[in-house]
Design an enzyme around this catalytic site. Sequence first.
Site, mmCIF file in Angstrom:
data_model
loop_
_atom_site.group_PDB
_atom_site.id
_atom_site.type_symbol
_atom_site.label_atom_id
_atom_site.label_comp_id
_atom_site.label_asym_id
_atom_site.label_seq_id
_atom_site.Cartn_x
_atom_site.Cartn_y
_atom_site.Cartn_z
ATOM 1 N N SER A 115 -10.567 -0.109 6.336
ATOM 2 C CA SER A 115 -9.783 0.039 5.122
ATOM 3 C C SER A 115 -9.182 -1.251 4.576
ATOM 4 O O SER A 115 -8.679 -1.266 3.450
ATOM 5 C CB SER A 115 -8.672 1.070 5.335
ATOM 6 O OG SER A 115 -9.212 2.361 5.443
ATOM 7 N N SER B 103 -9.486 2.243 2.453
ATOM 8 C CA SER B 103 -8.454 2.958 1.730
ATOM 9 C C SER B 103 -7.451 2.040 1.038
ATOM 10 O O SER B 103 -6.572 2.503 0.305
ATOM 11 C CB SER B 103 -7.714 3.897 2.679
ATOM 12 O OG SER B 103 -7.041 3.173 3.696
ATOM 13 N N LYS C 258 0.843 -1.194 0.000
ATOM 14 C CA LYS C 258 0.000 0.000 0.000
ATOM 15 C C LYS C 258 0.881 1.248 0.000
ATOM 16 O O LYS C 258 1.925 1.278 0.654
ATOM 17 C CB LYS C 258 -0.905 -0.022 1.234
ATOM 18 C CG LYS C 258 -1.963 1.064 1.280
ATOM 19 C CD LYS C 258 -2.877 0.841 2.483
ATOM 20 C CE LYS C 258 -3.976 1.885 2.572
ATOM 21 N NZ LYS C 258 -4.888 1.625 3.717
#
Length: 458
Positions: A177, A153, A78
């Site tokens: 997320s 996210s 990420k």
Amino acid sequence: MTEPHYLSATEMARLLAAGEVSAAELLQAHLDRIERVNPEINAIVTLVAERAMDAARAADALPREARGPLHGLPVAHKDLADTAGIRTTYGSPLYRDHVPDTDELLVTRLKAAGAITVGKTNTPEYGTGSHTVNEVFGATLNPYDRTRSAGGSSGGAAAALAAGMVPLADGSDMGGSLRNPASFCNVVGLRPTPGRVPGISDKAAWYTLAVPGPMARTVGDLTLMLGAMAGYHPGSPFAVTEPFVPDPEESVRGLRVAWSPDLGGLPVDPETAAVTATAPAVFERLGARVTQVALDLSDADDAFRVYRAWYYALSFPDLDVLGPNTRWNAEQGRLVTGADLARAEGLRTRLFHRMAAFWEEHDLLIAPVSQVPPFPVENPYVSEINGVVLPDYLSWMRSAYWISVLHAPAASVPAGFTPGGLPVGVQIVAPPFADARVLRAARAFEQATLYGERRPPR
């Protein structure tokens, strides 16, 4: 191999161990896939193909006794996780060209286990919100319907997994997320018990709402990845000292499962509700004892919002350099008082003790992950659910962030599809530190339904 990029990570690991495929060959199959599908989906925003190939060839040269559990498996990180020598933007224009000097702990551990870094996955600015779009790279599209959000996210991670670009990806979860994008993209994501996968912070070392964790296409792969990420580290004051050990039991027979269709009155989209309502019957067929419960987690709302706002004010003191979502959170944090923190701590404490009593009577809780299916990608967030107008951009995520307050492990597992073909996940929650039980139940559900085997249309 047929479509090697859609094999499970555990099957890839078997082929690598047997010498039926090399790490370089496996990586090339994924690089080819990335070249074909990523330009439209926009999941991997920084690709390090040459660097990854060098690492794969080096992995192939390692003697067998030096190979880790993730040997030769491609992984994407990420874009919130620092990666030494690889651009890390945090989704912010301020860091458009930022290249860290060191790796974040989870990156170090995945590398040590033998994983091959292929690049970084898209995230909203500083991971703020459950819709993956930012000013640096734009929006990530849902592989199942490219007019829809991939969630967030960790939306880039989920979309990359669903589209076969990588078999493993890491993410992080404060208010859903890891779970929300897994639900939106028909993959699996685990929010571990805080401290199971330690995060190192120089600003809020005791903050337990935000945790790193694994994402994959199968629960077996999730378990494999968690084993490499988990483990005590002295840099986290609440790191779990006991090693993670998967549950050898595969059945859920006899487990006491609580089913909450709305976590105590939350609005839920009818299509989402119809899909998640099929989950209790699956557990019953598997031999679990399922009871619908009238669970009230509403105290979690105020507690979460106060702690989140406080964290944002601490983390982002300069409002002028922030995008609208991050700025709103930081502005809310500047309004937090000592009385607010005292109230939030009291609410969370009482909720913890109520849930401790709940866990004495139930082994698992199942509920919707998200209150809606994937929404149109051009919408910044969900403003209305089933006729209920929502007051702000956080409100549609309550089914996920209320669970975050419980200090409990929670997984999102594919539970089916809407009539229009949009994925919907079910949330499986267990008491704190019972991560292995969550994965055991998730695997049983996965094997009984096989929804995760349905691939995107192209």
